[in-house]
Enzyme design. Structure first.
Site, PDB file in Angstrom:
ATOM      1  N   LYS A 122      29.633  34.714  41.339  1.00 54.07           N
ATOM      2  CA  LYS A 122      29.039  36.006  40.968  1.00 54.07           C
ATOM      3  C   LYS A 122      27.742  35.784  40.188  1.00 54.07           C
ATOM      4  O   LYS A 122      26.739  36.447  40.427  1.00 54.07           O
ATOM      5  CB  LYS A 122      30.037  36.833  40.136  1.00 54.07           C
ATOM      6  CG  LYS A 122      31.154  37.423  40.973  1.00 54.07           C
ATOM      7  CD  LYS A 122      32.289  38.028  40.142  1.00 54.07           C
ATOM      8  CE  LYS A 122      33.438  38.436  41.082  1.00 54.07           C
ATOM      9  NZ  LYS A 122      34.648  38.888  40.387  1.00 54.07           N
TER      10      LYS A 122
ATOM     11  N   GLN B 216      37.172  39.796  34.813  1.00 56.50           N
ATOM     12  CA  GLN B 216      37.786  39.083  35.932  1.00 56.50           C
ATOM     13  C   GLN B 216      39.307  39.124  35.807  1.00 56.50           C
ATOM     14  O   GLN B 216      39.870  38.852  34.755  1.00 56.50           O
ATOM     15  CB  GLN B 216      37.283  37.623  35.950  1.00 56.50           C
ATOM     16  CG  GLN B 216      37.754  36.801  37.124  1.00 56.50           C
ATOM     17  CD  GLN B 216      37.209  37.264  38.472  1.00 56.50           C
ATOM     18  OE1 GLN B 216      36.129  37.848  38.555  1.00 56.50           O
ATOM     19  NE2 GLN B 216      37.949  37.010  39.528  1.00 56.50           N
TER      20      GLN B 216
ATOM     21  N   ASP C 154      33.229  47.192  39.218  1.00 56.06           N
ATOM     22  CA  ASP C 154      34.361  46.889  40.099  1.00 56.06           C
ATOM     23  C   ASP C 154      34.860  48.151  40.802  1.00 56.06           C
ATOM     24  O   ASP C 154      35.561  48.064  41.812  1.00 56.06           O
ATOM     25  CB  ASP C 154      35.520  46.325  39.265  1.00 56.06           C
ATOM     26  CG  ASP C 154      35.686  44.826  39.429  1.00 56.06           C
ATOM     27  OD1 ASP C 154      35.302  44.300  40.489  1.00 56.06           O
ATOM     28  OD2 ASP C 154      36.198  44.192  38.489  1.00 56.06           O
TER      29      ASP C 154
END
Ligand code: GUN
Length: 283
Positions: free
Chosen positions: A52, A96, A119
């Protein structure tokens, strides 16, 4: 059969994002930024997070990774997330998952406001998606799948889309996005009776169950579009949920694993970070 090349589409979209990010910098003098928070030693998570960060840099988005030990307390991680929420220079925040087991994941994620929830997991963003509102940030994997279907000009209107899997991250938002695109949608899951009978009626079949080789040729209609969102690690190799060698002989389009859906997830995270940033400067 045509292969849906996720690497190719991801590259094209990342190039577009790079241009948009550069334009925004020209216009507003602002660089967009993503903060990723990772706790613990999960090796798959560490790889994702590294990728990422790299992907952000490639398109000109600032990436900041906060690495916390496995032993981090609820209080400490909440304090860090809260600081990032308040920080005007942070456009997107991603925690995460999975988090270490002693942490209350829900409480931590609830701290992230929808505008920074790149997200797309928050109640508000899921609600906005459900209402087809245009201010949502969408969950990255299903949004990436929609982009793949669009790139290959695959018609969706009026088609029967069957989604296998009802996770909050892929299955449920996938069904909503297909519905938004005028598909007739059926969601199947582990308790579905006569699964193969239903999947055989799918014009578009999306599988996200996390079981290697779950979708076999007898479950697929001739000419169906088959999208495999599975990532199953077996003996160090990655497999999808679809038995590719069998199913590719029936499908009109199919995504390989790896190289299909996978590269789109981070691409849509970059897109969400860009959207979060540009919406803020335009507010
Ligand atoms: N862990 C595995 N995939 C994801 C993802 O898309 N987002 C977050 N936050 N954690 C993950």
């Amino acid at each position: 059969m045509r292969l849906i090349d996720g690497k190719l589409v991801a590259k094209a979209i990342r190039e577009e994002i790079k241009q948009k990010v550069a334009e925004a910098y020209e216009l507003y003098g602002k660089r967009f930024s993503l903060t990723v928070i990772i706790a613990g030693e999960d090796s798959a998570s560490q790889i994702y997070v590294r990728n990422k960060g790299k992907a952000c840099e490639e398109v000109g988005i600032i990436s900041d990774t906060v690495v916390l030990p496995e032993s981090v307390s609820q209080e400490e991680i909440e304090k860090i997330v809260t600081e990032k929420v308040k920080d005007e220079n942070v456009d997107g925040i991603l925690v995460q998952l999975p988090l270490p087991r002693h942490l209350d994941e829900k409480r931590i994620l609830k701290l992230i406001p929808p505008e920074k929830d790149v997200d797309g997991f928050s109640d508000s963003n899921v609600g906005r998606l459900t209402l087809f509102s245009d201010d949502a940030l969408y969950s990255c994997t299903p949004h990436g799948i929609i982009k793949l279907l669009e790139y290959y000009d695959i018609p969706l209107k009026g088609k029967h889309a069957v989604v296998i899997g009802r996770s909050n991250i892929v299955g449920k938002p996938m069904a909503l996005m297909l519905l938004k695109n005028d598909c007739t949608v059926t969601i199947c899951h582990s308790k579905t009776e006569n699964l193969a009978e239903i999947t055989r009626t799918a014009d578009i079949l999306v599988c996200a169950v996390g079981k290697k080789g779950f979708v076999t040729a007898d479950m697929v209609k001739d000419g169906a579009v088959v999208i495999d969102a599975g990532i199953n690690r077996v003996d160090g190799k990655i497999y999808g949920d679809v038995d590719f060698d069998e199913v590719n002989q029936k499908a009109s389009y199919i995504t390989p694993v790896p190289g299909g859906v996978g590269p789109m997830t981070i691409t849509m995270l970059l897109y969400n970070t860009y959207l979060a940033g540009i919406r803020k400067v335009n507010k």
